[in-house]
Design a protein around this motif. Sequence first.
Motif, PDB file in Angstrom:
ATOM      1  N   GLU A  84       1.611  -1.271  -0.311  1.00 32.45           N
ATOM      2  CA  GLU A  84       0.373  -0.190   0.242  1.00 32.45           C
ATOM      3  C   GLU A  84       0.936   1.061  -0.380  1.00 32.45           C
TER       4      GLU A  84
ATOM      5  N   GLU B 296       2.390   2.098  -3.649  1.00 29.08           N
ATOM      6  CA  GLU B 296       1.077   2.974  -4.111  1.00 29.08           C
ATOM      7  C   GLU B 296       0.504   4.057  -3.692  1.00 29.08           C
ATOM      8  N   LYS B 297       0.831   4.769  -2.822  1.00 34.41           N
ATOM      9  CA  LYS B 297       0.586   6.330  -2.137  1.00 34.41           C
ATOM     10  C   LYS B 297       1.699   7.082  -2.861  1.00 34.41           C
TER      11      LYS B 297
END
Length: 227
Positions: free
Chosen positions: A69, A72-73
């Motif tokens: 995650e 992706e950020k």
Amino acid sequence: MKRLLRETLPFVAVIGKMRKGVNFFMLWVGLTGGLASGKSTVSRLLKKQGVPVIDADELAHLALQPGQEPYEKAVSHFGSEILQTDQKIDRKKLAARVFNHPEQLRFLESVVHPFVQAQVAVLRKQAESQGHVVAVYDVPLLFEKNLEKQFDLTLTVGSSEETQIRRVMARNGFTREEALARLRNQLPIAEKIKRSHDSIWNEGSLEELELQVSNWLQKIRESSSKA
């Protein structure tokens, strides 16, 4: 051998206080140091002697791998220009984007740190369940981030500024000015040592450093057995 260990707190007293009323206590040690002071080498030497060492940088690196995650950020925020051809993040490009840009650094930390903290909690619990007397968390910016209260003890690895500059220039290919700029982003090593429970001074050979690490670990283990 110059200044093997600096003792500012009796380990027996600390461990005894923490163990009071507890069936088992694993000492949680925060390891830090200055840039190119030898902290990573101390981590390797501790691992060699069977001590679980959790590396904050390794976990941060894992957080920024494809599929995670935080990756992706980070890509969404900084753009695809920070990616290599294999779609992995180019750490040098990312570092350039956040160096001397506090707001960008704060964003990166806000997406990486929760991942790292969750992993640390799992690994720490695992080490304790395995019956280890001591476990170490290797954190480069421990004092800069005011994290010392999270640990039972803190250990700082230090060396002179000139030694740090020389090592960084050789290791990273930096100019002297670039090395100094990186050093200025950290607390002076003297301040870290002052705030730390204990310290190791790394200005000699690898053999001398290994002896210091062995002596420190022996002190920890003996104190634990007496507590």
